[in-house]
Design an enzyme around this catalytic site. Sequence first.
Site, PDB file in Angstrom:
ATOM      1  N   SER A 247     -19.291  47.243  49.577  1.00 45.39           N
ATOM      2  CA  SER A 247     -18.608  48.371  50.200  1.00 45.39           C
ATOM      3  C   SER A 247     -17.891  49.221  49.182  1.00 45.39           C
ATOM      4  O   SER A 247     -17.556  48.772  48.095  1.00 45.39           O
ATOM      5  CB  SER A 247     -17.615  47.860  51.239  1.00 45.39           C
ATOM      6  N   LYS A 248     -17.678  50.450  49.591  1.00 50.19           N
ATOM      7  CA  LYS A 248     -16.992  51.393  48.722  1.00 50.19           C
ATOM      8  C   LYS A 248     -15.614  50.863  48.356  1.00 50.19           C
ATOM      9  O   LYS A 248     -15.111  51.104  47.282  1.00 50.19           O
ATOM     10  CB  LYS A 248     -16.821  52.731  49.441  1.00 50.19           C
TER      11      LYS A 248
END
Length: 471
Positions: A247-248
Amino acid sequence: MVRTRFAPSPTGFLHVGGLRTALYAYLYAKKAGGKFILRIEDTDLERTVPGAVELIYRTMHETGLVYDEGPDVGGEFGPYVQTERKEIYLEYARKLIESGDAYYCFCTRERLSDIHDKGATKYDKHCLHTVSREEAEKRIAAGEKYVIRQNIPEKGTTSYVDLVFGEIKVDCADLEDNILIKSDGYPTYNFANVVDDHLMGITHVIRGVEYLSSTPKYNLLYDALGWERPQYIHLQPIMRDAHQKLSKRHGDANYEDFIAKGFLKDAIVNYIALLGWSPKDNREKMTLAEMEELFSLDGVSKSASIFDETKMRWLNSLYVKEMSEEQFYNYALPFYAQYKYLEGMDLKYLSTLLHSRTEVFSDLGKLTEFIADFDNFDVSLFQNQKWKTDSALAAKMLPELIKLTETNFENLHDSLVSYAEGAGYKKGQVLWIFRIAITGSASTPGGATEMATLFGKEECLRRLERSLKKL
Ligand code: GLU
């Protein structure tokens, strides 16, 4: 002709999952001799981040994912930016209203949350049943806010065949009447993707698996508009581990992060290709051109793949090894510039020593930190079991080694060897003590004389003296 597209929303960095989608769409088109298109999906105005579009262009350009059509290169199906197509979506939404496949909805946020609180799991078609077309048009003309919703049949099933997942079948009763046009007049993704994929002649839609289950709704729109449905290829997510998606938020899921860490773009693209696809011969190191030849849907995985940075490092090291000395040096320069202690050193020579030891360019810090740490090194390092050396022996040898360095620096290796022979030491003993005395580190990117060449005569002497003082 095969036409695929990459349709990112400009919401920030291009993350690994997005880049992989772009890569597969590119490879699929190239393999088939077709066209690859870039479309910017920016209708969610609140999520749009300034600069994100330019970053997408730059990344695609850098990684070699050249698109045949797109906002900055043009093409006959433009514009390729959704906010510039606002009127087009409205036109088709009106057609759907005409045919009864969509309707105006005036429900307030309060009403929606109210029915939700009462247990409704989806919109209840209230406006479809209670507001006639004429009344709706009057209310709109009077300035009332509205949205346009898709009118999904209440019964029956809808199905399609995904080229990776096979048949996907859903009950219409499980589908919600999604909003197609929002109250700001912009389309939702749910509508814009259909209109654009059709008008842009997209034959194969390649995207993340999160759209697998909403695709039946999109297909109903294709049907309602009398359009041919495209083929679908949904891709499983890339995971950080067995439980978490990459994930970012973890800050290491972006193309830019990997570049900053010193990964090479070709290695990044190569590694990303393997996250969910493998060629028939299971080869791992491939150029983009090779992947264009080898890509095939049979090799696309139905299960999620786990991002393995160690493997990516290994793959990167293969690319680093292939660099010429000149390329390595040029690529390393901005990394060297991060370390003050390297100022004034012969970086070209340093590069020849580090080249074979570098997996990713951020390793250069670790590989050279001994240079800065010298003054604090621990003299117990002179102790070496294999060579039977210790600091007492170092104290005895160092005055001689200093003399040798002064007089014979140009010919240091041979002089150290003949010194060892003459004084009855093993060659390894002398080289060990010399190397520790000038580097203060047991692991260095080269042997004693290479380290001496790196520092030069003056600095070597300074270091030898300094070591002697410590003993
Ligand atoms: N804009 C969508 C996204 O960024 C694209 C999905 C698609 O490719 O259709 O997730």
